[in-house]
Design a protein around this motif. Structure first.
Motif, PDB file in Angstrom:
ATOM      1  N   THR A 182       7.005  -2.210  -5.015  1.00 59.57           N
ATOM      2  CA  THR A 182       6.419  -1.263  -4.083  1.00 59.57           C
ATOM      3  C   THR A 182       6.804  -1.652  -2.660  1.00 59.57           C
ATOM      4  O   THR A 182       6.649  -2.811  -2.275  1.00 59.57           O
ATOM      5  CB  THR A 182       4.885  -1.255  -4.218  1.00 59.57           C
ATOM      6  OG1 THR A 182       4.548  -0.946  -5.569  1.00 59.57           O
ATOM      7  CG2 THR A 182       4.269  -0.244  -3.293  1.00 59.57           C
TER       8      THR A 182
ATOM      9  N   ARG B 210       4.560   0.287   3.855  1.00 57.18           N
ATOM     10  CA  ARG B 210       4.677   1.536   4.628  1.00 57.18           C
ATOM     11  C   ARG B 210       5.784   1.436   5.686  1.00 57.18           C
ATOM     12  O   ARG B 210       6.565   2.357   5.859  1.00 57.18           O
ATOM     13  CB  ARG B 210       3.337   1.869   5.263  1.00 57.18           C
ATOM     14  CG  ARG B 210       3.284   3.238   5.843  1.00 57.18           C
ATOM     15  CD  ARG B 210       1.828   3.608   6.118  1.00 57.18           C
ATOM     16  NE  ARG B 210       1.705   4.924   6.606  1.00 57.18           N
ATOM     17  CZ  ARG B 210       1.716   6.022   5.867  1.00 57.18           C
ATOM     18  NH1 ARG B 210       1.847   5.927   4.565  1.00 57.18           N
ATOM     19  NH2 ARG B 210       1.580   7.210   6.399  1.00 57.18           N
TER      20      ARG B 210
ATOM     21  N   GLN C   2       9.101   1.804   4.011  1.00 55.38           N
ATOM     22  CA  GLN C   2       9.361   3.194   3.647  1.00 55.38           C
ATOM     23  C   GLN C   2       9.804   3.988   4.872  1.00 55.38           C
ATOM     24  O   GLN C   2      10.748   4.781   4.797  1.00 55.38           O
ATOM     25  CB  GLN C   2       8.112   3.835   3.042  1.00 55.38           C
ATOM     26  CG  GLN C   2       7.728   3.284   1.701  1.00 55.38           C
ATOM     27  CD  GLN C   2       6.380   3.813   1.222  1.00 55.38           C
ATOM     28  OE1 GLN C   2       5.558   4.265   2.012  1.00 55.38           O
ATOM     29  NE2 GLN C   2       6.164   3.749  -0.080  1.00 55.38           N
TER      30      GLN C   2
ATOM     31  N   PHE D   9      12.242  10.283  -0.142  1.00 50.30           N
ATOM     32  CA  PHE D   9      11.911   9.192   0.773  1.00 50.30           C
ATOM     33  C   PHE D   9      10.749   9.559   1.704  1.00 50.30           C
ATOM     34  O   PHE D   9       9.960   8.703   2.082  1.00 50.30           O
ATOM     35  CB  PHE D   9      13.125   8.791   1.620  1.00 50.30           C
ATOM     36  CG  PHE D   9      14.253   8.188   0.824  1.00 50.30           C
ATOM     37  CD1 PHE D   9      14.019   7.373  -0.271  1.00 50.30           C
ATOM     38  CD2 PHE D   9      15.564   8.424   1.179  1.00 50.30           C
ATOM     39  CE1 PHE D   9      15.059   6.816  -1.000  1.00 50.30           C
ATOM     40  CE2 PHE D   9      16.614   7.869   0.463  1.00 50.30           C
ATOM     41  CZ  PHE D   9      16.357   7.058  -0.625  1.00 50.30           C
TER      42      PHE D   9
ATOM     43  N   LEU E 106       5.224   8.787   2.446  1.00 49.65           N
ATOM     44  CA  LEU E 106       4.685   8.417   3.755  1.00 49.65           C
ATOM     45  C   LEU E 106       3.448   9.226   4.124  1.00 49.65           C
ATOM     46  O   LEU E 106       2.696   8.846   5.020  1.00 49.65           O
ATOM     47  CB  LEU E 106       5.755   8.570   4.836  1.00 49.65           C
ATOM     48  CG  LEU E 106       6.841   7.497   4.796  1.00 49.65           C
ATOM     49  CD1 LEU E 106       7.969   7.835   5.742  1.00 49.65           C
ATOM     50  CD2 LEU E 106       6.255   6.128   5.124  1.00 49.65           C
TER      51      LEU E 106
END
Length: 132
Positions: free
Chosen positions: A2, A5, A8, A51, A55
């Motif tokens: 994972t 944030r 990402q 992608f 978010l």
């Protein structure tokens, strides 16, 4: 694995930069790709949405993210007017939009399935705690 944030966001920013650079370079500067042009657009914006999707935290912000990616696609197509040997194309924009829409639908379905799975696991844990 994972991603955090910030990772990402960095991945999304890097990808957006790559799309921008490849979209506004003169076509003579680009490598030759044998994949059908519209498929390239579809895949590029499908991945862009994949992608971008994680978010956002709510359905509304995910939808607004998809709209933003679509607007970005339109802006990039417009910028091609200013680039030598490049021509903006409504067909390219449609291929981009289909990529975004398909990715949004797929990611939404995956999110729903994962949420249902989490709920089932939580319910099982609650039953086990109650049986003790």
């Amino acid at each position: 694995m994972t991603l955090r944030r910030w990772q990402q966001a960095a991945l999304l920013a890097t990808y957006a930069t790559a799309i921008t650079v490849l979209s506004v370079l003169p076509s003579s500067s680009l490598p030759s790709v044998t994949l059908w042009d519209k498929a390239q657009h579809f895949i590029a914006y499908f991945l862009f949405m994949v992608f971008a999707y994680p978010l956002a935290n709510t359905a509304l912000t995910r939808f607004l993210g998809a709209v933003t990616v679509l607007a970005y696609s339109g802006f990039i197509e417009y910028l091609q007017r200013l680039t030598p040997n490049r021509v903006p194309s409504i067909e390219d924009f449609i291929a981009n939009a289909l990529g975004v829409i398909c990715a949004f639908i797929l990611m939404s379905c995956v999110s729903l399935l994962l949420a249902a799975r989490r709920e089932r696991r939580a319910a099982k844990r609650a039953v086990k705690r109650g049986a003790r």
